[in-house]
Enzyme design. Structure first.
Site, PDB file in Angstrom:
ATOM      1  N   TYR A 108      -9.945   4.167  12.909  1.00 35.61           N
ATOM      2  CA  TYR A 108      -8.646   3.496  12.917  1.00 35.61           C
ATOM      3  C   TYR A 108      -8.084   3.413  11.497  1.00 35.61           C
ATOM      4  CZ  TYR A 108      -5.093  -0.089  13.842  1.00 35.61           C
ATOM      5  OH  TYR A 108      -3.909  -0.786  13.953  1.00 35.61           O
ATOM      6  N   SER A 165      -0.852  -0.186   9.167  1.00 33.58           N
ATOM      7  CA  SER A 165      -1.774  -1.326   9.198  1.00 33.58           C
ATOM      8  C   SER A 165      -2.351  -1.552   7.808  1.00 33.58           C
ATOM      9  CB  SER A 165      -2.917  -1.060  10.183  1.00 33.58           C
ATOM     10  OG  SER A 165      -3.940  -2.028  10.051  1.00 33.58           O
TER      11      SER A 165
END
Length: 246
Positions: A156, A142
């Site tokens: 995250y 990501s």
């Protein structure tokens, strides 16, 4: 016509929906025989397998929760036995949980780390045992590895930063065997993980292209990294974010 992945075998973790399903479809469309894992989405997994077979491809679905490293490794071994080897692994399974640091539970921390980080290592370890020179390992990371962007994303972001660092190390470990290891770093993409229309409108304003990505676009980068054309690309984390980081 010869397809770029004719004769290749692949496994995609978390492949029953979203970006994972798009990658399964693209690799199968490019000629690979594809296995994919799913945790709970049995109906979607069966529907995807049927769709690929109806289009003339080969696919099998294997139930395995990526939070269980032993189950994941067993699924990879099963796929390699079924296909007689393994050429491509796509570590796609991932979860997103956001919360401020003072309320983020340690149980949620452990589960997100297990799926987003430990499973990448465990999957790569299992797959590498079956791979020959020319093998491809691809992980869906990501852009939060580079920029968290929003409060509550610290854990995250940490997991995706770990993926980028691990990718470089694994590329060094497996390079002498002719196996490439790369990561894809998508920006905001329209999937069921990011399905809130309100957030879509806000995120579009942050994109240089003024729109969110599509799962098929992420799959196209995975297909390139899996192909012979990417034989000299390894240890890279390639951003595909519509200018989110620009």
């Amino acid at each position: 016509m010869t397809k770029p992945l004719d004769g290749k075998t692949a496994l995609v973790t978390g492949g029953s929906r979203g970006i994972g399903a798009a990658i399964v479809r693209r690799l199968a469309g490019d000629g690979a025989a594809v296995a994919f894992t799913y945790a709970n989405s049995k109906e979607k997994a069966e529907a995807l397998t049927a769709r690929i077979e109806a289009e003339g491809g080969k696919a099998i679905a294997i139930q395995a929760d990526s939070a269980d490293a032993a189950a994941l490794q067993a699924a990879i071994d099963q796929a390699a036995r079924h296909f007689g080897g393994l050429d491509i692994l796509v570590n796609n399974a991932g979860i997103l949980m956001r919360s401020p640091i003072d309320t983020f539970s340690l149980d949620d921390f452990d589960r997100m780390f297990a799926i987003n980080v430990k499973a990448v290592f465990a999957g790569t370890q299992a797959a590498a045992r079956h791979m020959q020179s020319g093998g491809r390992i691809i992980t869906v990371g990501s852009v939060t590895a580079e920029r968290s962007g929003f409060p509550g994303a610290s854990v995250y972001s940490m997991t995706k930063g770990a993926v980028a660092a691990m990718t470089r190390g694994l590329a060094r470990d497996l390079g002498p065997r002719g196996i490439t290891v790369n990561a894809i770093q998508p920006g905001p993409t329209a999937t069921d993980m990011n399905s809130d229309p309100g957030s879509h409108e806000m995120l579009q304003g942050l994109m240089a292209l003024g729109r969110l990505g599509e799962d098929r676009e992420i799959a196209s980068l995975a297909a390139y990294l899996a192909s012979p054309d990417a034989s000299f690309v390894t240890g890279a984390s390639l951003t595909i974010d519509g200018g989110y980081l620009a």
